[in-house]
Design a protein around this motif. Structure first.
Motif, PDB file in Angstrom:
ATOM      1  N   ASN A   1       0.830  -1.211   0.000  1.00  0.00           N
ATOM      2  CA  ASN A   1       0.000   0.000   0.000  1.00  0.00           C
ATOM      3  C   ASN A   1       0.869   1.268   0.000  1.00  0.00           C
ATOM      4  N   ARG A   2       1.921   1.230  -0.840  1.00  0.00           N
ATOM      5  CA  ARG A   2       2.809   2.388  -0.844  1.00  0.00           C
ATOM      6  C   ARG A   2       3.218   2.737  -2.276  1.00  0.00           C
ATOM      7  N   TRP A   3       3.628   3.974  -2.414  1.00  0.00           N
ATOM      8  CA  TRP A   3       4.102   4.450  -3.705  1.00  0.00           C
ATOM      9  C   TRP A   3       5.627   4.552  -3.694  1.00  0.00           C
ATOM     10  N   TYR A   4       6.247   4.181  -4.839  1.00  0.00           N
ATOM     11  CA  TYR A   4       7.705   4.282  -4.915  1.00  0.00           C
ATOM     12  C   TYR A   4       8.126   4.979  -6.195  1.00  0.00           C
ATOM     13  N   ASN A   5       9.224   5.689  -6.074  1.00  0.00           N
ATOM     14  CA  ASN A   5       9.873   6.221  -7.261  1.00  0.00           C
ATOM     15  C   ASN A   5      11.054   5.278  -7.494  1.00  0.00           C
TER      16      ASN A   5
ATOM     17  N   ASP B   1      10.486   5.658  -1.098  1.00  0.00           N
ATOM     18  CA  ASP B   1       9.045   5.686  -0.788  1.00  0.00           C
ATOM     19  C   ASP B   1       8.520   7.118  -0.972  1.00  0.00           C
ATOM     20  N   ILE B   2       7.582   7.291  -1.903  1.00  0.00           N
ATOM     21  CA  ILE B   2       7.034   8.647  -2.120  1.00  0.00           C
ATOM     22  C   ILE B   2       5.553   8.682  -1.723  1.00  0.00           C
ATOM     23  N   THR B   3       5.183   7.730  -0.857  1.00  0.00           N
ATOM     24  CA  THR B   3       3.768   7.618  -0.498  1.00  0.00           C
ATOM     25  C   THR B   3       3.210   8.924   0.075  1.00  0.00           C
ATOM     26  N   GLU B   4       3.932   9.515   1.051  1.00  0.00           N
ATOM     27  CA  GLU B   4       3.418  10.735   1.695  1.00  0.00           C
ATOM     28  C   GLU B   4       3.192  11.818   0.649  1.00  0.00           C
ATOM     29  N   CYS B   5       4.221  11.977  -0.172  1.00  0.00           N
ATOM     30  CA  CYS B   5       4.187  13.001  -1.200  1.00  0.00           C
ATOM     31  C   CYS B   5       3.023  12.747  -2.160  1.00  0.00           C
ATOM     32  N   LYS B   6       2.895  11.462  -2.552  1.00  0.00           N
ATOM     33  CA  LYS B   6       1.852  11.068  -3.497  1.00  0.00           C
ATOM     34  C   LYS B   6       0.462  11.328  -2.886  1.00  0.00           C
ATOM     35  N   ARG B   7       0.309  10.934  -1.606  1.00  0.00           N
ATOM     36  CA  ARG B   7      -0.990  11.124  -0.939  1.00  0.00           C
ATOM     37  C   ARG B   7      -1.314  12.613  -0.869  1.00  0.00           C
ATOM     38  N   HIS B   8      -0.293  13.402  -0.542  1.00  0.00           N
ATOM     39  CA  HIS B   8      -0.490  14.837  -0.439  1.00  0.00           C
ATOM     40  C   HIS B   8      -0.966  15.398  -1.789  1.00  0.00           C
ATOM     41  N   GLU B   9      -0.282  14.907  -2.831  1.00  0.00           N
ATOM     42  CA  GLU B   9      -0.643  15.333  -4.194  1.00  0.00           C
ATOM     43  C   GLU B   9      -2.097  14.977  -4.495  1.00  0.00           C
ATOM     44  N   GLN B  10      -2.453  13.722  -4.150  1.00  0.00           N
ATOM     45  CA  GLN B  10      -3.816  13.256  -4.414  1.00  0.00           C
ATOM     46  C   GLN B  10      -4.838  14.072  -3.636  1.00  0.00           C
ATOM     47  N   GLN B  11      -4.457  14.375  -2.391  1.00  0.00           N
ATOM     48  CA  GLN B  11      -5.360  15.173  -1.558  1.00  0.00           C
ATOM     49  C   GLN B  11      -5.588  16.542  -2.173  1.00  0.00           C
ATOM     50  N   GLN B  12      -4.469  17.144  -2.614  1.00  0.00           N
ATOM     51  CA  GLN B  12      -4.576  18.469  -3.221  1.00  0.00           C
ATOM     52  C   GLN B  12      -5.458  18.409  -4.452  1.00  0.00           C
TER      53      GLN B  12
ATOM     54  N   GLU C   1      -6.578  10.845   6.169  1.00  0.00           N
ATOM     55  CA  GLU C   1      -7.926  10.645   5.619  1.00  0.00           C
ATOM     56  C   GLU C   1      -8.971  11.301   6.520  1.00  0.00           C
ATOM     57  N   VAL C   2      -8.757  11.148   7.813  1.00  0.00           N
ATOM     58  CA  VAL C   2      -9.705  11.755   8.751  1.00  0.00           C
ATOM     59  C   VAL C   2      -9.683  13.276   8.589  1.00  0.00           C
ATOM     60  N   GLN C   3      -8.462  13.807   8.494  1.00  0.00           N
ATOM     61  CA  GLN C   3      -8.343  15.270   8.314  1.00  0.00           C
ATOM     62  C   GLN C   3      -9.052  15.740   7.050  1.00  0.00           C
ATOM     63  N   LEU C   4      -8.901  14.923   6.019  1.00  0.00           N
ATOM     64  CA  LEU C   4      -9.514  15.274   4.743  1.00  0.00           C
ATOM     65  C   LEU C   4     -11.045  15.211   4.836  1.00  0.00           C
ATOM     66  N   ALA C   5     -11.526  14.243   5.589  1.00  0.00           N
ATOM     67  CA  ALA C   5     -12.975  14.122   5.779  1.00  0.00           C
ATOM     68  C   ALA C   5     -13.492  15.357   6.510  1.00  0.00           C
ATOM     69  N   VAL C   6     -12.727  15.837   7.515  1.00  0.00           N
ATOM     70  CA  VAL C   6     -13.137  17.028   8.261  1.00  0.00           C
ATOM     71  C   VAL C   6     -13.175  18.241   7.320  1.00  0.00           C
ATOM     72  N   GLU C   7     -12.147  18.346   6.497  1.00  0.00           N
ATOM     73  CA  GLU C   7     -12.064  19.448   5.532  1.00  0.00           C
ATOM     74  C   GLU C   7     -13.254  19.392   4.563  1.00  0.00           C
ATOM     75  N   THR C   8     -13.560  18.174   4.106  1.00  0.00           N
ATOM     76  CA  THR C   8     -14.681  18.001   3.167  1.00  0.00           C
ATOM     77  C   THR C   8     -15.988  18.444   3.820  1.00  0.00           C
ATOM     78  N   ALA C   9     -16.184  18.038   5.078  1.00  0.00           N
ATOM     79  CA  ALA C   9     -17.428  18.384   5.776  1.00  0.00           C
ATOM     80  C   ALA C   9     -17.556  19.901   5.897  1.00  0.00           C
ATOM     81  N   GLU C  10     -16.488  20.573   6.303  1.00  0.00           N
ATOM     82  CA  GLU C  10     -16.524  22.030   6.471  1.00  0.00           C
ATOM     83  C   GLU C  10     -16.847  22.722   5.155  1.00  0.00           C
TER      84      GLU C  10
END
Ligand code: ADP
Length: 649
Positions: free
Chosen positions: A96-100, A121-132, A270-279
């Protein structure tokens, strides 16, 4: 640990020190040269940290990352064949991770079957990108949708897709109910849209009451506030979920729900993103609701303005027309476009222009609304009478910045008024001739009977003559009104002594008013230049009103004094008085106050109207100061030139 079989000792420390994963892999073949797998030959220390995989040496990719072998074999073959390195971004489902990842041929030229792989491992970066990306898409969606329900629907669908859940909905909390207007759900599941009274729906009520984000990874094992709730969740197949209440002023006003029917490890991000979505959903829904209300009210106003039978204009302070409704444009025969490139001065008849400009000047200076009857010019040059109300529009500093001009077409009323005036004019003229004869005969008879001894008949004749005089006054008043409306009230000014005129009037009126005492407090005056008969008419009207409207008697006091280049005559009575709101109206034609006090007092409401015209024609003003029950003081001014003003008398 890198074995120094393939890498020289001197690189050993270096490769172990870097925090990127490194491995050397080999393509293995069966006898006929068919590739059978990819084998890990060497790895550095960071490898395990980056992949979570240990003891991989001599194992195949297939054993460790079954989803990947085929894809990587292709990449490897290619790299080996061409000798060109490759860089890839790969998602590894198993971890469940992204790699360069960077692949390059390792060692001995074309015959080498070894590939060096450097990755991190670029998972954090990738997730951040996806979130944005998700948040950007969310913003775009919210911006383009104006309907609150559509917003809820779109967001539910987007969030469900992004989070990969089975169900997602946003509910509005209102008056003890949770309102789900549109929800998103997996194809095989039913919609849950509807209204849920919170008292009957434990789970929702709990979330709303607690007002905090509620994250459950597995309802079977996670801690739940109580057992009943756990059972309820299991029953609903809500095995893992995030509930985010939107709290405003310490009250939950909305709730975003992401639900999955299998256990799931929700990550903090994900939880943070859900909170952002709700607001964001709440803010967008609120904004849309406000816009909806605004739009509705704007539509109402537009309809009122457009459908109105009155003409409506907006003008700026230079009198340029900046808005016209359909009705106004139609009335003048212009198009709205034509009108909005014109000014008020272009559409007002010359006769009324100066008066209108003066009042408009006052509107700008004092912020005062005004009402005016005037003629407007149609496109074809004909005139139309309008009753016009013009009110200022203020800026936030309270200064006028524009004006609204509302006008009703009163041409028909004006035509009827003209007809009525004509009738009054003809009738009063026709009445005047026989009345003059009757009056002459009456006076002759009075003289004859005065000399004789028939006292009773003499008395009747005298009474008859009083009534004839009243009738004559009435006819003359009617004639005067027609003269005024036709602009034919002419003055014949001369110099005369006003004190003498008032004294005569007082004497005459006193004879007819035994209940009252009429007092004239004279001042020394120079001769005035005015129409003696007309001023006499005004005095007679004001004094007789003073008598008429003080039925219980009392003094009527008259003064005439020069003041500030004018002569001011005041007639004060102690009668019934006039309320403030009626004081403006009594100078209108045919206006009479009708109440208990005036019921038994006769009159036709012309005296003050005529008196006002006469005084205005002289360049003076006529006015009143009064309080109900406290008497009235009517006054009029006349231009007066003399050194002996009150101040130096
Ligand atoms: P008329 O007296 O014939 O009704 P006027 O034009 O002279 O007409 O007066 C208009 C109205 O003003 C009267 O009907 C009356 O209600 C009111 N009014 C005039 N003079 C007085 C006054 N001195 N005291 C109280 N009310 C008055």
């Amino acid at each position: 640990m890198i074995e120094n079989r393939t890498i020289g000792e001197k690189y050993f420390t270096l490769l172990d020190a870097i925090d990127e994963g490194f491995c050397i892999m080999e393509l293995v073949y069966d006898k006929p040269g068919k590739i059978t797998g990819l084998v890990f030959r060497e790895v550095n220390q960071a490898f395990e940290k980056q992949t979570g995989l240990s003891n991989v040496i001599h194992k195949t990719v297939d054993e460790l990352l079954p989803d990947f072998e085929q894809q990587w074999i292709e990449t490897f073959t290619n790299v080996i064949k061409t000798g060109e390195p490759r860089r890839l971004e790969n998602y590894v489902k198993d971890t469940n991770r992204w790699y360069n990842i960077y692949f390059s041929v390792f060692g001995g030229g074309k015959s080498s079957q070894l590939v060096a792989v450097v990755f991190h491992d670029i998972t954090e970066c990738k997730r951040h990108e996806q979130q944005q990306e998700y948040l950007l898409k969310l913003s775009d969606t919210l911006r383009s949708v104006a309907d609150p329900v559509a917003i809820e629907e779109k967001i539910s669908r987007m969030a469900m897709e992004y989070f990969g859940t089975d169900r997602c909905y946003y509910c509005t909390i209102k008056e003890g109910n949770a309102l789900i207007r549109k929800d998103a759900f997996r194809e095989d599941l039913p919609s849950v849209a509807g209204t849920y009274p919170l008292i009957h729906f434990t789970l929702l009520k709990k979330m709303v009451d607690e007002g905090r984000t509620f994250v459950v990874h597995d309802a079977n094992t996670s801690e739940m506030p109580d057992e009943a709730l756990r059972k309820f969740c299991l029953q609903l197949q809500a095995i893992s979920f995030i509930y985010v209440p939107v709290v405003k002023k310490e009250k939950a006003v909305g709730l975003l729900c992401l639900i999955q029917s299998v256990p799931r490890r929700w990550e903090d991000m994900e939880v943070q993103l859900a909170v952002e979505t709700a607001e964001r959903t709440w803010a967008a829904v609120e904004r849309a609701k406000v816009e909806e209300v605004l739009q509705e009210s704007e539509e109402n106003y537009r309809a009122i303005v457009e459908q109105s039978i009155t003409g409506i204009l907006k003008v700026n302070l230079s009198r340029d027309i900046i808005f016209s409704n359909e009705q106004f444009a139609k009335r003048l025969g212009y198009s709205i476009r034509e009108l909005t490139s014109m000014t008020l001065d272009d559409i007002i008849a010359e006769e009324d222009l100066e008066r209108d400009k003066a009042l408009f000047g006052r509107l700008i200076a004092e912020g005062k609304a005004y009402e005016i009857e005037k003629r407007m010019k149609r496109k074809d040059g004909s005139l139309v009478w309008v009753n016009n109300q013009i009110a200022p529009l203020f800026n936030n500093k309270g200064q006028p910045q524009a004006a609204v001009d509302i006008s009703a077409d009163v041409s028909r009323q004006k035509a009827m008024e003209a007809q009525k005036d004509e009738f009054i004019s003809i009738a009063s003229h026709e009445l005047k001739t026989p009345l003059t004869s009757i009056k002459a005969y009456g006076q002759m008879l009075e003289e004859i009977f005065e000399a004789g001894s028939d006292a009773p008949n003499y008395g009747f004749i005298k009474k008859m003559n009083v009534q004839i005089d009243r009738l004559t006054d009435l006819v003359y008043s009617l004639l005067d009104t027609t003269r005024i409306s036709g602009g034919q009230l002419a003055l014949q000014p001369e110099f005369f002594d006003l004190n003498v005129l008032i004294t005569q009037q007082v004497k005459e009126m006193q004879r007819m008013a035994p209940k009252h005492r009429i007092i004239f407090r004279a001042s020394e005056l120079s001769p005035v230049f005015a129409d003696r008969d007309r001023i006499s008419q005004v005095l007679s009207n004001l004094i007789s009103n003073g008598i008429k409207y003080s039925p219980k008697g009392g003094d009527i006091v008259i003064t005439a004094k020069p003041k500030e280049g004018q002569l001011k005559v005041r007639i004060r009575d102690l009668g019934i008085g006039i309320s403030a709101e009626k004081q403006k109206d009594i100078f209108e034609r045919f206006f009479r106050i009708s109440n208990e006090a005036t019921r038994s007092i006769s009159g036709i409401g012309l005296g003050l109207y005529i008196a006002t015209e006469i005084i205005q024609k002289h360049g003076g003003v006529l006015g009143v100061e009064s309080k109900p029950g406290m008497g009235s003081t009517f006054y009029f001014t006349l231009p007066y030139s003399d050194n002996k003003t009150e101040d130096n008398l």
